[in-house]
Design a protein around this motif. Structure first.
Motif, PDB file in Angstrom:
ATOM      1  N   SER A   1       0.844  -1.192   0.000  1.00 34.98           N
ATOM      2  CA  SER A   1       0.000   0.000   0.000  1.00 34.98           C
ATOM      3  C   SER A   1       0.881   1.244   0.000  1.00 34.98           C
ATOM      4  CB  SER A   1      -0.898   0.013   1.227  1.00 34.98           C
ATOM      5  OG  SER A   1      -0.142   0.353   2.349  1.00 34.98           O
ATOM      6  N   LEU A   2       0.320   2.330  -0.508  1.00 36.58           N
ATOM      7  CA  LEU A   2       1.031   3.611  -0.509  1.00 36.58           C
ATOM      8  C   LEU A   2       1.473   3.980   0.898  1.00 36.58           C
ATOM      9  CD1 LEU A   2      -0.848   6.230  -2.692  1.00 36.58           C
ATOM     10  CD2 LEU A   2       1.518   5.517  -2.850  1.00 36.58           C
ATOM     11  N   SER A   3       0.531   3.766   1.863  1.00 38.80           N
ATOM     12  CA  SER A   3       0.843   4.170   3.230  1.00 38.80           C
ATOM     13  C   SER A   3       1.993   3.353   3.781  1.00 38.80           C
ATOM     14  CB  SER A   3      -0.389   4.038   4.107  1.00 38.80           C
ATOM     15  OG  SER A   3      -0.932   2.770   3.961  1.00 38.80           O
ATOM     16  N   GLU A   4       2.043   2.069   3.403  1.00 34.32           N
ATOM     17  CA  GLU A   4       3.140   1.217   3.890  1.00 34.32           C
ATOM     18  C   GLU A   4       4.480   1.719   3.346  1.00 34.32           C
ATOM     19  OE1 GLU A   4       2.357  -3.395   4.199  1.00 34.32           O
ATOM     20  OE2 GLU A   4       1.265  -2.481   2.551  1.00 34.32           O
ATOM     21  N   ARG A   5       4.447   2.185   2.062  1.00 37.84           N
ATOM     22  CA  ARG A   5       5.701   2.549   1.444  1.00 37.84           C
ATOM     23  C   ARG A   5       6.154   3.953   1.811  1.00 37.84           C
ATOM     24  NH1 ARG A   5       5.644   2.750  -4.191  1.00 37.84           N
ATOM     25  NH2 ARG A   5       3.505   3.401  -3.992  1.00 37.84           N
ATOM     26  N   THR A   6       5.178   4.869   1.996  1.00 41.19           N
ATOM     27  CA  THR A   6       5.573   6.261   2.148  1.00 41.19           C
ATOM     28  C   THR A   6       5.359   6.800   3.546  1.00 41.19           C
ATOM     29  OG1 THR A   6       3.408   6.989   1.469  1.00 41.19           O
ATOM     30  CG2 THR A   6       5.063   6.792  -0.260  1.00 41.19           C
ATOM     31  N   MET A   7       4.632   6.090   4.363  1.00 40.81           N
ATOM     32  CA  MET A   7       4.313   6.656   5.654  1.00 40.81           C
ATOM     33  C   MET A   7       4.420   5.576   6.711  1.00 40.81           C
ATOM     34  SD  MET A   7       1.133   9.163   6.012  1.00 40.81           S
ATOM     35  CE  MET A   7      -0.034   7.886   5.826  1.00 40.81           C
ATOM     36  N   GLY A   8       5.085   5.896   7.776  1.00 44.65           N
ATOM     37  CA  GLY A   8       5.183   4.921   8.847  1.00 44.65           C
ATOM     38  C   GLY A   8       3.994   5.022   9.758  1.00 44.65           C
ATOM     39  N   GLU A   9       4.242   4.675  10.986  1.00 42.19           N
ATOM     40  CA  GLU A   9       3.181   4.740  11.990  1.00 42.19           C
ATOM     41  C   GLU A   9       2.760   6.200  12.199  1.00 42.19           C
ATOM     42  OE1 GLU A   9       2.940   3.471  16.647  1.00 42.19           O
ATOM     43  OE2 GLU A   9       4.685   2.891  15.447  1.00 42.19           O
ATOM     44  N   ILE A  10       1.466   6.400  12.486  1.00 44.09           N
ATOM     45  CA  ILE A  10       1.019   7.766  12.771  1.00 44.09           C
ATOM     46  C   ILE A  10       0.988   7.954  14.282  1.00 44.09           C
ATOM     47  CG2 ILE A  10      -0.872   9.422  12.537  1.00 44.09           C
ATOM     48  CD1 ILE A  10      -1.659   7.805   9.980  1.00 44.09           C
ATOM     49  N   PHE A  11       1.839   8.842  14.768  1.00 45.78           N
ATOM     50  CA  PHE A  11       1.883   9.067  16.212  1.00 45.78           C
ATOM     51  C   PHE A  11       0.715   9.952  16.630  1.00 45.78           C
ATOM     52  CE2 PHE A  11       6.244   8.101  14.965  1.00 45.78           C
ATOM     53  CZ  PHE A  11       6.447   6.991  15.761  1.00 45.78           C
ATOM     54  N   PRO A  12       0.006   9.561  17.719  1.00 50.12           N
ATOM     55  CA  PRO A  12      -1.194  10.312  18.108  1.00 50.12           C
ATOM     56  C   PRO A  12      -0.922  11.772  18.440  1.00 50.12           C
ATOM     57  CG  PRO A  12      -0.850   8.378  19.537  1.00 50.12           C
ATOM     58  CD  PRO A  12       0.286   8.411  18.581  1.00 50.12           C
ATOM     59  N   ASN A  13       0.322  12.083  18.867  1.00 47.55           N
ATOM     60  CA  ASN A  13       0.605  13.478  19.225  1.00 47.55           C
ATOM     61  C   ASN A  13       1.083  14.302  18.026  1.00 47.55           C
ATOM     62  OD1 ASN A  13       2.981  12.122  18.999  1.00 47.55           O
ATOM     63  ND2 ASN A  13       3.960  13.051  20.796  1.00 47.55           N
ATOM     64  N   HIS A  14       1.119  13.681  16.842  1.00 46.56           N
ATOM     65  CA  HIS A  14       1.483  14.437  15.641  1.00 46.56           C
ATOM     66  C   HIS A  14       0.414  15.508  15.399  1.00 46.56           C
ATOM     67  CE1 HIS A  14       2.252  15.470  11.503  1.00 46.56           C
ATOM     68  NE2 HIS A  14       3.383  14.782  11.531  1.00 46.56           N
ATOM     69  N   PRO A  15       0.837  16.768  15.129  1.00 40.97           N
ATOM     70  CA  PRO A  15      -0.167  17.829  14.974  1.00 40.97           C
ATOM     71  C   PRO A  15      -1.162  17.562  13.837  1.00 40.97           C
ATOM     72  CG  PRO A  15       2.049  18.611  14.380  1.00 40.97           C
ATOM     73  CD  PRO A  15       2.215  17.274  15.031  1.00 40.97           C
ATOM     74  N   ARG A  16      -0.779  16.746  12.888  1.00 42.93           N
ATOM     75  CA  ARG A  16      -1.679  16.465  11.771  1.00 42.93           C
ATOM     76  C   ARG A  16      -2.131  14.998  11.784  1.00 42.93           C
ATOM     77  NH1 ARG A  16      -2.453  20.341   9.935  1.00 42.93           N
ATOM     78  NH2 ARG A  16      -3.769  19.464   8.323  1.00 42.93           N
ATOM     79  N   ALA A  17      -2.185  14.433  13.009  1.00 41.91           N
ATOM     80  CA  ALA A  17      -2.482  12.993  13.110  1.00 41.91           C
ATOM     81  C   ALA A  17      -3.805  12.623  12.441  1.00 41.91           C
ATOM     82  CB  ALA A  17      -2.490  12.565  14.578  1.00 41.91           C
ATOM     83  N   GLU A  18      -4.854  13.407  12.690  1.00 43.38           N
ATOM     84  CA  GLU A  18      -6.166  13.050  12.149  1.00 43.38           C
ATOM     85  C   GLU A  18      -6.150  13.119  10.618  1.00 43.38           C
ATOM     86  OE1 GLU A  18      -8.459  11.503  13.533  1.00 43.38           O
ATOM     87  OE2 GLU A  18      -9.770  11.574  11.773  1.00 43.38           O
ATOM     88  N   SER A  19      -5.534  14.174  10.126  1.00 40.76           N
ATOM     89  CA  SER A  19      -5.451  14.342   8.671  1.00 40.76           C
ATOM     90  C   SER A  19      -4.656  13.182   8.044  1.00 40.76           C
ATOM     91  CB  SER A  19      -4.796  15.689   8.394  1.00 40.76           C
ATOM     92  OG  SER A  19      -4.455  15.815   7.069  1.00 40.76           O
ATOM     93  N   LEU A  20      -3.602  12.753   8.735  1.00 36.61           N
ATOM     94  CA  LEU A  20      -2.793  11.641   8.215  1.00 36.61           C
ATOM     95  C   LEU A  20      -3.581  10.334   8.243  1.00 36.61           C
ATOM     96  CD1 LEU A  20       0.722  12.402   9.781  1.00 36.61           C
ATOM     97  CD2 LEU A  20      -0.075  12.849   7.452  1.00 36.61           C
ATOM     98  N   ARG A  21      -4.392  10.166   9.294  1.00 40.63           N
ATOM     99  CA  ARG A  21      -5.227   8.952   9.380  1.00 40.63           C
ATOM    100  C   ARG A  21      -6.203   8.895   8.215  1.00 40.63           C
ATOM    101  NH1 ARG A  21      -6.351  10.284  14.782  1.00 40.63           N
ATOM    102  NH2 ARG A  21      -4.526   9.631  15.930  1.00 40.63           N
ATOM    103  N   VAL A  22      -6.778  10.033   7.907  1.00 38.89           N
ATOM    104  CA  VAL A  22      -7.748  10.089   6.806  1.00 38.89           C
ATOM    105  C   VAL A  22      -7.046   9.756   5.489  1.00 38.89           C
ATOM    106  CG1 VAL A  22      -9.288  11.632   5.517  1.00 38.89           C
ATOM    107  CG2 VAL A  22      -9.274  11.693   8.006  1.00 38.89           C
ATOM    108  N   ARG A  23      -5.854  10.343   5.302  1.00 37.43           N
ATOM    109  CA  ARG A  23      -5.080  10.049   4.084  1.00 37.43           C
ATOM    110  C   ARG A  23      -4.771   8.558   3.971  1.00 37.43           C
ATOM    111  NH1 ARG A  23      -0.294  14.409   3.128  1.00 37.43           N
ATOM    112  NH2 ARG A  23      -1.631  16.162   2.621  1.00 37.43           N
TER     113      ARG A  23
END
Ligand code: PTJ
Length: 276
Positions: free
Chosen positions: A14-36
């Motif tokens: 998946s794109l997320s597997e290749r380009t994005m690691g784990e989404i840390f809950p304290n990331h300022p854009r965590a929700e937006s990253l989850r949606v992506r």
């Protein structure tokens, strides 16, 4: 079989597997990253088309200007849209790849609360995608999904795109149609056919936003669950009260207010009245 009929290349990971690691809950854009991430997964499974990612990016830019919050004007539009759904004699929620991927739970809940039918209707249409999306909705509890069965397919000549193929039992005979994440021509055509159209679109300048009877300028991930809540809250209100809400709503004014709010935020940032 490739759900996009072999038109696009799909990576095995998946794109997320290749380009994005784990989404840390304290990331300022965590929700937006989850949606992506959800959308990227949707593309991997074939529910979302690549254009759906681009469309989402356009939406995100407007969401930034809104401060990624539901505004008071969007809340007002959600309330009026909910009243319209409750008043409808035959309402339909039109579902595309992005909507099915982002908010399947809310689609199903809204259909249960209001009795609205759920219909898959795609711009980049293929039978495989329709089936995938319908299965996904069923997995989330949707009992009946229209728009898949060829026997009930009818063409609305006023619509130019593949969206013209609609279900006789659904959009074709509906008086109210909810079109989250839409492209413009169908909204105009449905209005011309005398239907009340509710749009959810982060871009208040889009043709859909301007052509719809009621436009919710908000992210579908916030707006649709809010609509479920509003429908529950207003379900037992007298019909006359609901009718008054719908009749007194001015969509153009609401769109202008959303734009003014975006401009106001930009001015405050530009003039240093709000920290960048
Ligand atoms: O699944 P399909 O084949 O039906 O295709 C779906 C897309 C979205 C690709 C198709 O309908 C399309 O091309 O749409 P447009 O013309 O790009 O319009 C999408 C609109 O939705 C744009 O005005 C975006 O700003 C807006 N938008 C994108 N993401 C969101 C959004 N509005 C609300 N919430 C979002 N998450």
């Amino acid at each position: 079989m490739d759900p996009h009929q072999g038109k696009w290349f799909y990576p095995t990971k998946s794109l997320s597997e290749r380009t994005m690691g784990e989404i840390f809950p304290n990331h300022p854009r965590a929700e937006s990253l989850r949606v992506r991430k959800r959308l990227a997964e949707g593309m991997r499974t074939g529910m979302v088309v690549p254009e759906g990612l681009a469309a989402h990016g356009r939406g995100e830019a407007f969401d930034y200007l809104l401060g990624e919050k539901t505004t008071e004007f969007a809340r007002e539009a959600v309330e009026v849209a909910s009243a319209a759904l409750l008043l409808a004699s035959h309402s339909v929620i039109s579902v595309n790849g992005n909507t099915a991927t982002l908010v399947p739970e809310a689609v199903v809940e809204l259909s249960k609360v209001t009795g609205a039918k759920v219909e898959v209707n795609l711009f980049h249409c293929s039978r495989e995608r329709k089936v995938l999306i319908a299965e996904h909705l069923r997995k989330h509890g949707c009992r009946e999904v229209l728009g898949v069965d060829e026997e009930n397919a009818v063409r609305i000549p006023e619509i130019q795109s593949e969206r013209r193929v609609v279900d006789r039992r659904g959009i074709f005979s509906a008086d109210v149609v909810l079109v989250p994440l839409e492209d413009g021509d169908r909204t105009e055509a449905l209005r011309a056919l005398g239907k009340l159209v509710i749009a959810i679109d982060l871009n208040p300048l889009s043709r859909t936003a301007r052509a719809a009877s009621i436009t919710v300028v908000d992210n579908v991930v916030r707006a649709l669950p809010l609509m479920v809540g509003e429908c529950r809250r207003m379900k037992n209100l007298p019909r006359e009260d609901l009718r008054r809400k719908v009749e007194s709503f001015d969509n153009r004014r609401n769109l202008r207010e959303s734009l003014r709010l975006m401009c106001g935020r930009l001015m405050e940032l530009g003039e240093g009245r709000r920290p960048i």
